[in-house]
Design a protein around this motif. Structure first.
Motif, PDB file in Angstrom:
ATOM      1  N   LEU A  82       0.804  -1.223   0.000  1.00 37.57           N
ATOM      2  CA  LEU A  82       0.000   0.000   0.000  1.00 37.57           C
ATOM      3  C   LEU A  82       0.836   1.272   0.000  1.00 37.57           C
ATOM      4  CD1 LEU A  82      -2.763  -1.076   2.553  1.00 37.57           C
ATOM      5  CD2 LEU A  82      -2.908  -1.072   0.061  1.00 37.57           C
ATOM      6  N   SER A  83       2.068   1.184   0.447  1.00 40.63           N
ATOM      7  CA  SER A  83       2.898   2.389   0.555  1.00 40.63           C
ATOM      8  C   SER A  83       3.950   2.500  -0.550  1.00 40.63           C
ATOM      9  CB  SER A  83       3.611   2.412   1.914  1.00 40.63           C
ATOM     10  OG  SER A  83       4.482   1.295   2.061  1.00 40.63           O
ATOM     11  N   TYR A  84       4.177   1.434  -1.310  1.00 37.93           N
ATOM     12  CA  TYR A  84       5.259   1.459  -2.302  1.00 37.93           C
ATOM     13  C   TYR A  84       4.970   2.485  -3.400  1.00 37.93           C
ATOM     14  CZ  TYR A  84       8.615  -0.081  -5.788  1.00 37.93           C
ATOM     15  OH  TYR A  84       9.634  -0.114  -6.706  1.00 37.93           O
ATOM     16  N   ASP A  85       6.016   3.203  -3.781  1.00 32.82           N
ATOM     17  CA  ASP A  85       5.951   4.176  -4.883  1.00 32.82           C
ATOM     18  C   ASP A  85       4.819   5.186  -4.677  1.00 32.82           C
ATOM     19  OD1 ASP A  85       6.652   5.430  -7.212  1.00 32.82           O
ATOM     20  OD2 ASP A  85       5.681   3.973  -8.539  1.00 32.82           O
ATOM     21  N   GLY A  86       4.722   5.700  -3.464  1.00 27.73           N
ATOM     22  CA  GLY A  86       3.715   6.716  -3.181  1.00 27.73           C
ATOM     23  C   GLY A  86       2.294   6.198  -3.169  1.00 27.73           C
ATOM     24  N   GLY A  87       2.117   4.900  -2.896  1.00 30.01           N
ATOM     25  CA  GLY A  87       0.771   4.319  -2.860  1.00 30.01           C
ATOM     26  C   GLY A  87       0.176   4.089  -4.233  1.00 30.01           C
ATOM     27  N   ILE A  88       1.018   3.709  -5.203  1.00 27.61           N
ATOM     28  CA  ILE A  88       0.524   3.499  -6.560  1.00 27.61           C
ATOM     29  C   ILE A  88      -0.474   2.351  -6.627  1.00 27.61           C
ATOM     30  CG2 ILE A  88       2.419   1.934  -7.170  1.00 27.61           C
ATOM     31  CD1 ILE A  88       0.695   4.553  -9.447  1.00 27.61           C
ATOM     32  N   PHE A  89      -0.311   1.349  -5.737  1.00 23.92           N
ATOM     33  CA  PHE A  89      -1.257   0.221  -5.754  1.00 23.92           C
ATOM     34  C   PHE A  89      -2.662   0.683  -5.392  1.00 23.92           C
ATOM     35  CE2 PHE A  89      -3.580  -3.259  -3.795  1.00 23.92           C
ATOM     36  CZ  PHE A  89      -3.428  -4.273  -4.723  1.00 23.92           C
ATOM     37  N   VAL A  90      -2.775   1.633  -4.460  1.00 24.93           N
ATOM     38  CA  VAL A  90      -4.090   2.154  -4.080  1.00 24.93           C
ATOM     39  C   VAL A  90      -4.764   2.789  -5.289  1.00 24.93           C
ATOM     40  CG1 VAL A  90      -5.322   3.751  -2.571  1.00 24.93           C
ATOM     41  CG2 VAL A  90      -3.337   2.494  -1.710  1.00 24.93           C
ATOM     42  N   ARG A  91      -3.978   3.512  -6.077  1.00 26.56           N
ATOM     43  CA  ARG A  91      -4.532   4.113  -7.294  1.00 26.56           C
ATOM     44  C   ARG A  91      -4.969   3.043  -8.276  1.00 26.56           C
ATOM     45  NH1 ARG A  91      -3.305   9.728 -10.072  1.00 26.56           N
ATOM     46  NH2 ARG A  91      -4.677   9.480 -11.870  1.00 26.56           N
ATOM     47  N   TRP A  92      -4.159   1.998  -8.452  1.00 29.71           N
ATOM     48  CA  TRP A  92      -4.559   0.900  -9.336  1.00 29.71           C
ATOM     49  C   TRP A  92      -5.837   0.245  -8.832  1.00 29.71           C
ATOM     50  CZ3 TRP A  92       0.970  -1.645  -9.356  1.00 29.71           C
ATOM     51  CH2 TRP A  92       1.827  -0.858 -10.125  1.00 29.71           C
TER      52      TRP A  92
END
Length: 300
Positions: A82-92
């Motif tokens: 959830l926190s990697y690369d500025g939370g990019i997974f949350v956006r996905w």
């Protein structure tokens, strides 16, 4: 029927004696065994994903695949996802919800409207239109991805949310299913009664047609939801910017980097675990509408 299978009641009338054989019990055992095997076929991969998401990279390759590792790293892995690369997974994740949620809802509504119209209104070319829709069912999505990309590129919609969302609004199978279901369940008598009461055609569709077609609509919605959520090829063709990626494309992007950075194994397994949660929730929530809708709108 043999005489051994007949008995007589107190009035002297012959009655059928229940046949006690092992045939029915054997059939029950076979059916149960097949269902258990099928259930395991679907449950085991989910169990493996959960177990893999609890392991570090070392445990993932150094321990038994279906057993837990030495360190229970589930919360660490999920936090990292959830926190990697500025939370990019949350956006996905929210991109997938947008594509699958909005796309499935609108596709179901359009399929219901089209199927209802083809089933309940007779007009010239009705069967021709339905035949073209059946032809659309036979065309795989991969065959239309490149033409859609060329079309959306000319319209300036490539590499946008619309390039994935708009194709998701069309469901030939959903329209086919709704047409068959509406023809079988929506009563012409109820429609005539509604017209006599002064209801317009749009109101009849929304108050009578949609309620009667609930089981079919839930089926179409679930098929579309799963199909759009798991769709990989269309976003791969349409999207170039990672901020528009759905979960499937994002996880594939992470998986392609595991040879260079082994930590992406933890990110990928944790992301896969999170990606199956919405589908599981949707199945659990909608199954009651699936069952309950079987009797809604019936003529009494």
């Amino acid at each position: 029927m043999s005489t051994k299978e007949l008995t007589r009641d107190p009035a002297g009338q012959p009655t059928k004696k229940p046949v006690k054989s092992g045939r029915r019990r054997a059939s029950t055992i076979i059916v149960t065994g097949v269902l258990v095997v099928v259930g395991l076929y679907f449950i085991i991969p989910v169990y493996w994903v959960f177990v893999a998401a609890t392991k570090t990279t070392g445990d993932l390759f150094g321990t038994f695949g279906f057993g837990f590792g030495k360190t229970f790293a589930l919360w660490h892995n999920l936090g990292h996802v959830l926190s990697y690369d500025g939370g990019i997974f949350v956006r996905w994740f929210f991109n997938s919800i947008l594509y699958a949620g909005v796309g499935s809802l609108l596709a179901t509504y359009f399929a219901a409207a089209g199927g209802y119209a083809l089933a309940k209104y007779k007009f010239r070319g009705n069967n021709t239109v339905f035949g073209l829709i059946l032809g659309g069912v036979l065309v795989p999505g991969t065959a239309t991805a490149l033409p859609l990309f060329l079309l959306f590129s000319q319209l300036g919609l490539a590499n946008t949310y619309w390039s994935v969302l708009l194709p998701s609004l069309v469901s030939p199978f959903g329209l086919f299913l709704c047409r068959i279901y509406a023809a079988a369940t929506v009563s012409d008598a109820l429609m005539e009664a509604a017209r006599l009461d002064g209801a317009g055609e749009i109101r009849i569709f929304h108050t009578l047609g949609l309620r009667t077609m609930t089981p079919a609509l839930v089926t179409v919605f679930l098929f579309q939801l799963v199909g759009i959520w798991n769709n990989y090829f269309l976003p791969l063709v349409m999207l170039a910017d990672t901020k528009y990626y759905p979960i499937t494309l994002g996880l594939k992007n992470w998986l392609s980097q595991v040879n260079r950075l082994p930590e992406f194994y933890e990110l990928t397994t944790g992301g896969v675990l999170l990606s199956v949660v919405p589908l599981g929730i949707a199945m659990l929530v909608l199954q009651r509408f699936w069952r309950g809708g079987l009797t809604e709108g019936s003529v009494k």
